[in-house]
Design a protein around this motif. Structure first.
Motif, short mmCIF file in Angstrom:
data_model
loop_
_atom_site.label_atom_id
_atom_site.label_comp_id
_atom_site.label_asym_id
_atom_site.label_seq_id
_atom_site.Cartn_x
_atom_site.Cartn_y
_atom_site.Cartn_z
N LYS A 143 0.84 -1.22 0.00
CA LYS A 143 0.00 0.00 0.00
C LYS A 143 0.87 1.26 0.00
O LYS A 143 0.57 2.23 0.70
CB LYS A 143 -0.94 0.01 1.21
N GLU A 144 1.95 1.16 -0.75
CA GLU A 144 2.83 2.33 -0.84
C GLU A 144 2.67 3.02 -2.19
O GLU A 144 2.72 2.37 -3.24
CB GLU A 144 4.30 1.93 -0.64
N LEU A 145 2.48 4.32 -2.15
CA LEU A 145 2.38 5.10 -3.38
C LEU A 145 3.69 5.86 -3.58
O LEU A 145 4.09 6.64 -2.72
CB LEU A 145 1.21 6.08 -3.27
N GLU A 146 4.34 5.61 -4.71
CA GLU A 146 5.56 6.35 -5.01
C GLU A 146 5.20 7.44 -6.01
O GLU A 146 4.65 7.17 -7.07
CB GLU A 146 6.62 5.42 -5.61
N ILE A 147 5.49 8.68 -5.63
CA ILE A 147 5.23 9.81 -6.53
C ILE A 147 6.57 10.27 -7.08
O ILE A 147 7.44 10.72 -6.31
CB ILE A 147 4.51 10.95 -5.80
N VAL A 148 6.75 10.12 -8.37
CA VAL A 148 8.04 10.44 -9.00
C VAL A 148 7.95 11.79 -9.71
O VAL A 148 7.19 11.95 -10.66
CB VAL A 148 8.43 9.34 -10.02
N PHE A 149 8.72 12.74 -9.23
CA PHE A 149 8.75 14.06 -9.87
C PHE A 149 9.88 14.09 -10.89
O PHE A 149 10.99 13.67 -10.60
CB PHE A 149 8.97 15.16 -8.83
N GLU A 150 9.58 14.59 -12.07
CA GLU A 150 10.62 14.64 -13.11
C GLU A 150 10.95 16.05 -13.54
O GLU A 150 11.94 16.29 -14.20
CB GLU A 150 10.14 13.88 -14.35
N GLU A 151 10.07 16.98 -13.19
CA GLU A 151 10.25 18.33 -13.72
C GLU A 151 10.93 19.24 -12.70
O GLU A 151 11.14 18.86 -11.57
CB GLU A 151 8.91 18.92 -14.13
N GLU A 152 11.25 20.47 -13.12
CA GLU A 152 11.75 21.47 -12.17
C GLU A 152 10.57 21.86 -11.28
O GLU A 152 9.44 21.93 -11.75
CB GLU A 152 12.25 22.71 -12.92
N ILE A 153 10.84 22.08 -10.02
CA ILE A 153 9.76 22.42 -9.10
C ILE A 153 9.95 23.86 -8.62
O ILE A 153 10.85 24.16 -7.83
CB ILE A 153 9.72 21.46 -7.90
N ASP A 154 9.13 24.77 -9.15
CA ASP A 154 9.16 26.16 -8.70
C ASP A 154 7.73 26.66 -8.56
O ASP A 154 6.79 25.88 -8.69
CB ASP A 154 9.99 27.04 -9.66
N HIS A 155 7.56 27.93 -8.33
CA HIS A 155 6.23 28.48 -8.12
C HIS A 155 5.32 28.20 -9.32
O HIS A 155 4.14 27.90 -9.17
CB HIS A 155 6.36 29.99 -7.86
N HIS A 156 5.92 28.22 -10.52
CA HIS A 156 5.12 28.02 -11.73
C HIS A 156 4.58 26.60 -11.82
O HIS A 156 3.43 26.38 -12.18
CB HIS A 156 5.98 28.34 -12.95
N THR A 157 5.41 25.61 -11.50
CA THR A 157 4.99 24.22 -11.69
C THR A 157 4.34 23.61 -10.45
O THR A 157 3.63 22.62 -10.56
CB THR A 157 6.20 23.32 -12.06
N CYS A 158 4.58 24.19 -9.28
CA CYS A 158 4.20 23.44 -8.09
C CYS A 158 2.70 23.37 -7.82
O CYS A 158 2.26 22.40 -7.21
CB CYS A 158 4.99 23.88 -6.85
N SER A 159 1.91 24.34 -8.26
CA SER A 159 0.47 24.20 -7.97
C SER A 159 -0.13 23.05 -8.76
O SER A 159 -0.94 22.27 -8.24
CB SER A 159 -0.31 25.49 -8.21
N LYS A 160 0.31 22.91 -10.01
CA LYS A 160 -0.16 21.80 -10.83
C LYS A 160 0.29 20.47 -10.23
O LYS A 160 -0.47 19.51 -10.14
CB LYS A 160 0.37 21.98 -12.26
N LEU A 161 1.55 20.42 -9.78
CA LEU A 161 2.09 19.19 -9.21
C LEU A 161 1.38 18.83 -7.91
O LEU A 161 1.11 17.66 -7.63
CB LEU A 161 3.60 19.34 -8.94
N ALA A 162 1.06 19.86 -7.12
CA ALA A 162 0.36 19.62 -5.85
C ALA A 162 -1.01 19.00 -6.10
O ALA A 162 -1.42 18.06 -5.42
CB ALA A 162 0.23 20.91 -5.06
N ILE A 163 -1.69 19.53 -7.09
CA ILE A 163 -3.02 19.01 -7.43
C ILE A 163 -2.94 17.57 -7.91
O ILE A 163 -3.70 16.70 -7.48
CB ILE A 163 -3.71 19.90 -8.50
#
Lengths: 141, 66
Positions: free
Chosen positions: B10-30
């Motif tokens: 029951k482990e969920l691995e969330i793999v981020f591949e992109e740069e994480i800044d103010h522009h990308t993070c709201s979409k990533l959070a959702i």
């Protein structure tokens, strides 16, 4: 002063990556290490993000980025003509944010201060804010 | 960003591949939120191996997830 560049960008979040990469490209002339470049990119990203979220409160504005290269130092000015900061000392405190509803970590200034060697903040409410940051490149630590 | 869900643990691995800044993070959070709600895992593993850049906006996003 050996070299300088000026950049003006619209206060859109899609320009954050562009701003940090442009400053990093300019800074490359000083032959920085990968880590020094990463520090500069992060500090620029923080300052530009502040202009967008706080200075212009996500409305349209222009962010001015001026860079100067000296022998082994880069000086970066990031200027907005937005809201201004009422209490700069409070704003610079770690974990303080005036916009907690936006899930801000309040670490922007702390990161700029940690990653750059010098940072000065000038701000007038209703007129805007200027951040001047300097980093010495190639310093043996 | 993509996810891997391990049914047994029951482990969920969330793999981020992109740069994480103010522009990308709201979409990533959702997207992150949606996947956690979808899988209801017992543990979440945030994988930043492929992230080339992150600023304090990313820290804010992570804190919110936690």
């Amino acid at each position: 002063m050996d070299n300088e560049m000026k950049l003006e960008i619209k206060s859109k979040s899609s320009n954050e990556a562009f701003a940090r990469v442009t400053v990093a490209a300019f800074a490359s002339q000083l032959d920085p290490t990968f880590e020094e470049l990463a520090d500069i990119k992060t500090a620029v990203s923080e300052a530009v993000t502040n202009c967008i979220i706080h200075g212009y409160e996500n409305k349209d504005g222009i962010i001015h980025i001026n860079c100067k290269l000296f022998d082994k130092t880069i000086e970066i000015e990031i200027i907005d003509f937005g809201k201004g900061i009422e209490n700069v000392e409070m704003a610079r405190q770690a974990l303080y944010t005036s916009k907690p509803e936006l899930d801000r970590s309040g670490m922007g200034f702390t990161i700029m201060e940690s990653f750059m060697d010098e940072i000065k903040v000038e701000s007038i409410v209703g007129m805007g804010t200027k951040i001047v940051m300097k980093k010495n490149i190639g310093e043996v630590k | 960003m993509f996810v891997n869900y391990e049914i047994k643990s029951k482990e969920l691995e969330i793999v981020f591949e992109e740069e994480i800044d103010h522009h990308t993070c709201s979409k990533l959070a959702i997207m992150s939120d949606d996947n956690i709600k979808k899988y209801m895992p017992q543990t979440v593993l945030f994988n930043f191996e492929k992230v080339s850049f992150m600023d304090s906006s990313g820290i804010g996003m992570l804190l919110r997830q936690i």
